[in-house]
Design an enzyme around this catalytic site. Structure first.
Site, PDB file in Angstrom:
ATOM      1  NE  ARG A   1       0.280  23.838   8.451  1.00 20.61           N
ATOM      2  CZ  ARG A   1       0.656  23.618   7.401  1.00 20.61           C
ATOM      3  NH1 ARG A   1      -0.007  22.702   6.706  1.00 20.61           N
ATOM      4  NH2 ARG A   1       1.691  24.196   6.775  1.00 20.61           N
TER       5      ARG A   1
ATOM      6  CD  GLU B   1       6.700  19.252   6.965  1.00 21.42           C
ATOM      7  OE1 GLU B   1       6.494  19.486   5.777  1.00 21.42           O
ATOM      8  OE2 GLU B   1       5.742  18.894   7.474  1.00 21.42           O
TER       9      GLU B   1
ATOM     10  CG  HIS C   1       3.247  17.684   4.619  1.00 21.20           C
ATOM     11  ND1 HIS C   1       3.736  19.028   5.137  1.00 21.20           N
ATOM     12  CD2 HIS C   1       1.871  17.811   4.551  1.00 21.20           C
ATOM     13  CE1 HIS C   1       2.732  19.750   5.211  1.00 21.20           C
ATOM     14  NE2 HIS C   1       1.861  19.218   4.917  1.00 21.20           N
TER      15      HIS C   1
END
Length: 528
Positions: free
Chosen positions: A229, A258, A277
């Site tokens: 994370r 993000e 990601h």
């Protein structure tokens, strides 16, 4: 019921839901659009793009469940959902392999300079000597967080002949021994590792847990990986540490905010490998998490418990396999107490006897409370809000386990304190796979808790049973089953009639007036 699937959910999961419900697919939905349409839906499926804020949750008029197709749920306001009784589920296992393999790929790419080597070759350059890498063999890998992904990374790292030291507050020595890793403190991992990979959830305790202070303690040439994370590693500190040579390199897949723009501190820093990601971005993982969450939504919308709910105590598949057959029974026991109680329940004690005591029975106790509150609450009661609703109503709930069994291999006893020194006790068990209520107070019975039953304590004398049967027949109420439970108290019995129809309050009142009938209460299991 209607389901909203946002953020590009795999079609496999959507197809599963479409067999039962109406599903609207909105792959790219703005925050404003989500606020506008959410009142229509009973379930919401998201990945990481949509932010399910408290405002969204408060606007949701029908929402019963939010499914996160992935592991992290930091884009969902869980306290707001819990307060409203909305179940939040994720898919903790669906993308485990994908995230594990991506971590290894990032570690290898960073250690062998693969991204920059490819980039320069695409420009026609040949910089063989400039991009000399390092081997994984005989290096120490520090794993922070030994859940499914952390453990998978450790296993694969050992196949590369790496030594693994792990930090996890919840891992014990036996588990570590099984995995073949050494357990250390966070400081041990930071100071002894050549590579460090983090696999912790983002919480107030883990946010920023690796900053410049920790980086300055690390071995010269250390390399960091974060595919967990964003925010666990302080991004500004990492960029500066790499620039200063305190950290030799880093591979980062997740970010505090993000998507990442060109002005992000990690962008453009030599020695740092970045991916957008991609940890869960494999064909297999997207199908897996989609199916996991869809199955959870199907269960939740049918009123069944979901093992992957994150706003209630998690239940492992092994425990769920044991307790699942008892869930309906537990709920019906609580409902029986609610229907038979003469006054508001003040305390509930749930006692478990037999082999079932060997597993976590917390969900079964919640099922009892759910059944107890459902007949008396205006709003739906579920496995998320039941404990909180009981607390709000001042009902104290306790759980007792006794390994020794009585007359049955497994037994659940619900004892309710209804004030004035009075208690109400109901017991149940399974006969094979069939649930049965086997005792009401001191009376031994054998009741199938699947329909409607009329419970009548009465004086044990001739004519009482026949009279009540005739009376119900006159009022068009069919009796499909009947039994009499006896007790040691001479002269009293308990008649339990299974009836095919609801009994109006006026008829029930007249039943109580029949000579020899002490009381009469209807338990409608269809309403529990």
């Amino acid at each position: 019921m209607k389901v909203l699937a946002a953020d590009g959910i795999s079609p496999k999961g959507i197809e599963l839901l479409q067999k039962e419900f109406e599903v609207d697919v909105r792959d790219k939905i703005s925050a404003e659009e989500l606020l506008e349409v959410i009142p229509q839906y009973d379930a919401l499926m998201v990945r990481s793009a949509s932010k399910v804020t408290a405002e969204v949750i408060n606007r949701a008029e029908k929402l019963k469940i939010i499914g996160r197709a992935g592991v992290g749920v930091d884009n969902i306001d869980i306290p707001a959902a819990t307060a409203k009784g909305i179940i939040v589920i994720n898919s903790p296992g669906g993308n485990t392999i994908a995230a594990t393999e991506h971590t290894m790929a990032m570690m290898l790419a960073m250690s062998r300079n693969i991204p920059i080597a490819n980039e320069t070759m695409q420009k026609g350059e040949w910089n063989r000597k400039q991009y000399v890498g390092v081997e994984l063999r005989n290096k120490t890998l520090g794993v922070i967080g030994m859940g499914r992904i952390g453990s998978g990374v450790a296993k694969r790292a050992m196949a590369f002949d790496m030594n693994v030291i792990a930090y996890d507050p919840y891992i014990n020595e036996d588990r570590a021994k099984d995995l073949g890793v050494t357990v250390g403190t966070l400081d041990d991992v930071i100071t002894q590792s050549d590579f460090i990979t983090v696999h912790m959830p983002l919480t107030p305790d883990t946010k920023g847990m690796i900053g410049m202070e920790q980086m300055k303690k690390m071995k010269k040439g250390v390399r960091l990986v974060n595919c967990a994370r964003g925010g666990i590693i302080v991004e500004e500190d990492l960029a500066e540490a790499v620039k200063q040579g305190i950290v030799a390199g880093a591979a980062i897949d997740v970010f505090t905010s993000e998507p990442v723009g060109a002005d992000h501190p990690l962008v453009g820093v030599p020695g740092i490998v970045l991916t957008p990601h991609l940890g869960a971005s494999t064909v297999e993982a997207q199908v897996g998490v989609s199916l996991d969450v869809s199955e959870g939504i199907l269960a939740a919308l049918k009123g069944e418990p979901v093992a992957t709910a994150v706003n209630m105590a998690p239940v492992s598949p092994q425990v769920m396999k044991v307790i699942a057959p008892y869930l309906t029974l537990a709920e019906r026991l609580g409902g029986t107490v609610a229907s038979l109680a003469e006054a508001p329940v003040k305390k509930v004690e749930v006692t478990y006897n037999g082999e079932i005591t060997e597993v976590n029975t917390g969900m079964l106790t919640t099922a009892v409370i759910k059944g107890l509150l459902n007949p008396i609450m205006e709003n739906d009661v579920n496995y998320v809000n039941a404990p909180g609703l009981a607390k709000e109503r001042g009902i104290k709930v306790t759980e007792v386990k006794k390994k020794e069994a009585e007359d049955f291999a497994n037994l659940i006893t619900v004892k309710a304190d209804i004030g004035g020194g009075k208690n109400l006790t109901v017991q149940g068990t399974l006969f094979g796979s069939e649930a049965r209520i086997v005792r009401i107070n001191k009376f031994r019975v054998d009741v199938d808790p699947q329909a409607r039953i009329l419970v009548c304590p009465h004086i044990n004398k001739p004519g009482v049973i026949g009279t009540i049967g005739t009376f119900l027949g006159v009022h068009g109420i069919n009796i499909s089953g009947m039994q009499v439970g006896k007790t040691e108290v001479e002269g009293t019995s308990l008649m339990v009639l299974t009836v095919d129809h609801d009994i109006p309050a006026s008829v029930l009142k007249d039943v109580k007036g029949i000579d020899g009938i002490i009381d009469a209460k209807l338990v409608n299991f269809y309403a529990i």
